[in-house]
Design an enzyme around this catalytic site. Sequence first.
Site, PDB file in Angstrom:
ATOM      1  N   HIS A 229     -18.602 -63.807  -1.949  1.00  0.00           N
ATOM      2  CA  HIS A 229     -17.121 -63.322  -1.818  1.00  0.00           C
ATOM      3  C   HIS A 229     -16.540 -64.772  -1.104  1.00  0.00           C
ATOM      4  O   HIS A 229     -16.446 -65.713  -1.690  1.00  0.00           O
ATOM      5  CB  HIS A 229     -17.262 -62.173  -1.092  1.00  0.00           C
ATOM      6  CG  HIS A 229     -15.643 -61.464  -0.964  1.00  0.00           C
ATOM      7  ND1 HIS A 229     -14.673 -61.822  -1.789  1.00  0.00           N
ATOM      8  CD2 HIS A 229     -15.456 -60.375  -0.359  1.00  0.00           C
ATOM      9  CE1 HIS A 229     -13.693 -61.088  -1.721  1.00  0.00           C
ATOM     10  NE2 HIS A 229     -14.066 -60.169  -0.321  1.00  0.00           N
ATOM     11  N   HIS A 271     -16.525 -64.468 -11.793  1.00  0.00           N
ATOM     12  CA  HIS A 271     -15.949 -63.520 -10.942  1.00  0.00           C
ATOM     13  C   HIS A 271     -16.385 -62.310 -11.468  1.00  0.00           C
ATOM     14  O   HIS A 271     -16.631 -61.921 -12.644  1.00  0.00           O
ATOM     15  CB  HIS A 271     -14.520 -63.857 -11.252  1.00  0.00           C
ATOM     16  CG  HIS A 271     -13.433 -63.118 -10.197  1.00  0.00           C
ATOM     17  ND1 HIS A 271     -12.921 -61.730 -10.453  1.00  0.00           N
ATOM     18  CD2 HIS A 271     -13.001 -63.658  -8.998  1.00  0.00           C
ATOM     19  CE1 HIS A 271     -12.471 -61.472  -9.315  1.00  0.00           C
ATOM     20  NE2 HIS A 271     -12.466 -62.689  -8.910  1.00  0.00           N
ATOM     21  N   ASP A 332     -12.155 -70.322  -5.484  1.00  0.00           N
ATOM     22  CA  ASP A 332     -12.897 -70.817  -4.340  1.00  0.00           C
ATOM     23  C   ASP A 332     -13.413 -72.069  -4.666  1.00  0.00           C
ATOM     24  O   ASP A 332     -13.463 -73.006  -3.758  1.00  0.00           O
ATOM     25  CB  ASP A 332     -13.946 -70.039  -3.930  1.00  0.00           C
ATOM     26  CG  ASP A 332     -13.669 -68.709  -3.243  1.00  0.00           C
ATOM     27  OD1 ASP A 332     -13.634 -67.564  -4.095  1.00  0.00           O
ATOM     28  OD2 ASP A 332     -13.131 -68.438  -2.216  1.00  0.00           O
TER      29      ASP A 332
HETATM   30  C1  SDX Z   1     -14.066 -64.352  -4.816  1.00  0.00           C
HETATM   31  O1  SDX Z   1     -13.505 -59.621  -6.291  1.00  0.00           O
HETATM   32  C2  SDX Z   1     -12.732 -60.431  -6.014  1.00  0.00           C
HETATM   33  O2  SDX Z   1     -11.535 -60.220  -6.283  1.00  0.00           O
HETATM   34  C3  SDX Z   1     -13.015 -61.752  -5.070  1.00  0.00           C
HETATM   35  C4  SDX Z   1     -11.943 -62.516  -4.845  1.00  0.00           C
HETATM   36  C5  SDX Z   1     -10.966 -62.035  -4.252  1.00  0.00           C
HETATM   37  O3  SDX Z   1      -9.904 -62.796  -4.050  1.00  0.00           O
HETATM   38  O4  SDX Z   1     -11.105 -61.374  -3.247  1.00  0.00           O
HETATM   39  O5  SDX Z   1     -11.507 -63.060  -6.139  1.00  0.00           O
HETATM   40  C6  SDX Z   1     -12.605 -63.759  -4.298  1.00  0.00           C
HETATM   41  O6  SDX Z   1     -14.884 -63.454  -4.182  1.00  0.00           O
HETATM   42  C7  SDX Z   1     -14.396 -64.932  -5.839  1.00  0.00           C
HETATM   43  C8  SDX Z   1     -15.641 -65.180  -6.304  1.00  0.00           C
HETATM   44  C9  SDX Z   1     -16.479 -66.063  -5.517  1.00  0.00           C
HETATM   45  N1  SDX Z   1     -17.891 -66.290  -5.505  1.00  0.00           N
HETATM   46  C10 SDX Z   1     -18.326 -67.333  -6.039  1.00  0.00           C
HETATM   47  O7  SDX Z   1     -17.710 -68.346  -6.482  1.00  0.00           O
HETATM   48  C11 SDX Z   1     -20.117 -67.285  -6.104  1.00  0.00           C
HETATM   49  C12 SDX Z   1     -20.463 -67.764  -7.388  1.00  0.00           C
HETATM   50  N2  SDX Z   1     -20.269 -66.803  -8.326  1.00  0.00           N
HETATM   51  C13 SDX Z   1     -21.240 -65.559  -8.614  1.00  0.00           C
HETATM   52  O8  SDX Z   1     -22.128 -65.319  -7.452  1.00  0.00           O
HETATM   53  C14 SDX Z   1     -20.672 -64.591  -9.532  1.00  0.00           C
HETATM   54  O9  SDX Z   1     -19.810 -64.979 -10.261  1.00  0.00           O
HETATM   55  C15 SDX Z   1     -20.319 -63.369  -8.912  1.00  0.00           C
HETATM   56  C16 SDX Z   1     -20.747 -62.782  -7.692  1.00  0.00           C
HETATM   57  C17 SDX Z   1     -18.685 -63.708  -8.359  1.00  0.00           C
HETATM   58  C18 SDX Z   1     -19.896 -62.293 -10.077  1.00  0.00           C
HETATM   59  O10 SDX Z   1     -21.155 -61.947 -10.448  1.00  0.00           O
HETATM   60  P1  SDX Z   1     -21.538 -61.096 -11.649  1.00  0.00           P
HETATM   61  O11 SDX Z   1     -20.807 -59.972 -11.620  1.00  0.00           O
HETATM   62  O12 SDX Z   1     -23.097 -61.028 -11.664  1.00  0.00           O
HETATM   63  O13 SDX Z   1     -20.802 -62.030 -12.696  1.00  0.00           O
HETATM   64  P2  SDX Z   1     -21.131 -61.746 -14.327  1.00  0.00           P
HETATM   65  O14 SDX Z   1     -21.609 -60.152 -14.388  1.00  0.00           O
HETATM   66  O15 SDX Z   1     -19.816 -61.983 -14.901  1.00  0.00           O
HETATM   67  O16 SDX Z   1     -22.441 -62.410 -14.792  1.00  0.00           O
HETATM   68  C19 SDX Z   1     -22.652 -62.757 -16.176  1.00  0.00           C
HETATM   69  C20 SDX Z   1     -23.728 -63.758 -16.328  1.00  0.00           C
HETATM   70  C21 SDX Z   1     -24.945 -63.337 -15.470  1.00  0.00           C
HETATM   71  O17 SDX Z   1     -26.176 -63.908 -16.236  1.00  0.00           O
HETATM   72  P3  SDX Z   1     -26.935 -62.954 -17.432  1.00  0.00           P
HETATM   73  O18 SDX Z   1     -27.298 -61.756 -16.931  1.00  0.00           O
HETATM   74  O19 SDX Z   1     -25.699 -62.682 -18.362  1.00  0.00           O
HETATM   75  O20 SDX Z   1     -28.015 -63.974 -17.936  1.00  0.00           O
HETATM   76  O21 SDX Z   1     -23.311 -65.035 -15.580  1.00  0.00           O
HETATM   77  C22 SDX Z   1     -24.282 -65.139 -14.605  1.00  0.00           C
HETATM   78  C23 SDX Z   1     -25.135 -64.188 -14.277  1.00  0.00           C
HETATM   79  O22 SDX Z   1     -26.206 -64.254 -13.528  1.00  0.00           O
HETATM   80  N3  SDX Z   1     -23.421 -65.895 -13.507  1.00  0.00           N
HETATM   81  C24 SDX Z   1     -23.501 -67.091 -12.995  1.00  0.00           C
HETATM   82  C25 SDX Z   1     -22.727 -67.129 -12.268  1.00  0.00           C
HETATM   83  N4  SDX Z   1     -21.823 -66.079 -12.045  1.00  0.00           N
HETATM   84  C26 SDX Z   1     -22.750 -65.323 -12.996  1.00  0.00           C
HETATM   85  N5  SDX Z   1     -24.660 -68.132 -13.262  1.00  0.00           N
HETATM   86  C27 SDX Z   1     -24.532 -69.216 -12.708  1.00  0.00           C
HETATM   87  N6  SDX Z   1     -23.736 -69.509 -11.711  1.00  0.00           N
HETATM   88  C28 SDX Z   1     -22.677 -68.515 -11.653  1.00  0.00           C
HETATM   89  N7  SDX Z   1     -21.878 -68.821 -10.530  1.00  0.00           N
END
Ligand code: SDX
Length: 397
Positions: A229, A271, A332
């Site tokens: 987050h 995201h 971020d």
């Molecule tokens: C914020 O909710 C909000 O509004 C939050 C926020 C706010 O203003 O409050 O916007 C602020 O928290 C922004 C996010 C910051 N976090 C990061 O940058 C951390 C890195 N990002 C990941 O941890 C991830 O993208 C999440 C946690 C943000 C979202 O995770 P999800 O919901 O699992 O993402 P998804 O369902 O879209 O994933 C789809 C695929 C998955 O792989 P498959 O199962 O399809 O094989 O994409 C992969 C995920 O494993 N994936 C990533 C990835 N993020 C998702 N793979 C590599 N690197 C990544 N960063």
Amino acid sequence: ELGYFTYDPGFMSTASCESKITYLDGDKGILEYRGYPIEQLAEESSFLETCYLLLNGELPNEKELEEFEESIRTRSMLQEQLKTFFLGFRRDAHPMATMVGVVGALSSFYHEDEDVHSQEDRMDAAHRLIAKMPTIAAWSYRYSKGMPFVYPKNSLSYSANFLHMMFSMPSEPYTVDPLMEKALDMILVLHADHEQNASTSTVRLAGSSEANPFAVIAAGIASLWGPSHGGANEAVIQMLTEINESGKPISDFIDRAKDPKDRFRLMGFGHRVYKNYDPRAKIIRKTCHEMIAENTFSNPEHKKLLETAMELEKIALEDEYFVSRNLYPNVDFYSGIIFLGMGIPLNMFTVLFALGRTVGWISQWNEMMGDPGSKIGRPRQLYTGEDKRDYVKIDKR
Ligand code: SDX
């Protein structure tokens, strides 16, 4: 099938509620505060004017803005005895840990704000929190560096005052860089609210039990801290540093990010909601590239991190794995780089996120507590444990 809905892990993890504050369309990459597009607010508004808008629902006229700014300015000091509270932390405590503790401790000072059902008391608490967060944030940093606390200077703007408390030294003159003040103010606008993200949902759930607003915001700070987050902006720089220090090609890290068995994630990408470019990232990306063009990043270390970041951005925007999963750079990714260029210390990146988001948390809390029909939150679960069974005596196990 579960009767009224089909089991969907995503559904079970999102609390849903009604709100008039922020509209977000993840597919179209739209973000609006009280109907105003984030692009216009980032360009035209100030952070305090945006605070007024989120809290009250309308943009202020000149008199309303002046009164609001005066109310915030005259509440920026902390109760003097709170200083000793800081001394209880280890010097190397992460400033987010200090923030959680000190903001929670405010609940022991403002009993007159206790009536969460009084709009007047709620606004009092909201103004106090918006006003005191920069002081608490700056002092958390000063304490971690063994530097003297610097008091707020009410002749300065909100963002300039924060930079003054962060970087000025009592022993010598200090002038706030207007470019840094402007960049920080815009970044705080971009972080002000974001619908029902993890920390805002935490604030709503904690507040729904009628808990004290200061304790409720402390819960929001705790939730924001995580690297998935708000902690992501700090984690982006740590990731870029890891890549640079490894001496390995970026492609190795890209492959790791694609490997489901490897926990490595590209911090600052993806995201929960945006399946298009985060509109905030677009705005902040422009500032980031302007800073590069103006050669703001004089520190050679930072320049190397920046080169790696731009290479990552290029790959992620072209690579099928990321494009097919809509894994765009998020807010971020760029805020971490801009904070680096502004000379903000790494352990303060998430603190700045909390600084901006406080108004969103307290506005959503105020909206919920102002609804006479609001009840204590009680998310349900889908039980997947053992069926009923009888107790077995220990000598029979
Ligand atoms: C914020 O909710 C909000 O509004 C939050 C926020 C706010 O203003 O409050 O916007 C602020 O928290 C922004 C996010 C910051 N976090 C990061 O940058 C951390 C890195 N990002 C990941 O941890 C991830 O993208 C999440 C946690 C943000 C979202 O995770 P999800 O919901 O699992 O993402 P998804 O369902 O879209 O994933 C789809 C695929 C998955 O792989 P498959 O199962 O399809 O094989 O994409 C992969 C995920 O494993 N994936 C990533 C990835 N993020 C998702 N793979 C590599 N690197 C990544 N960063």
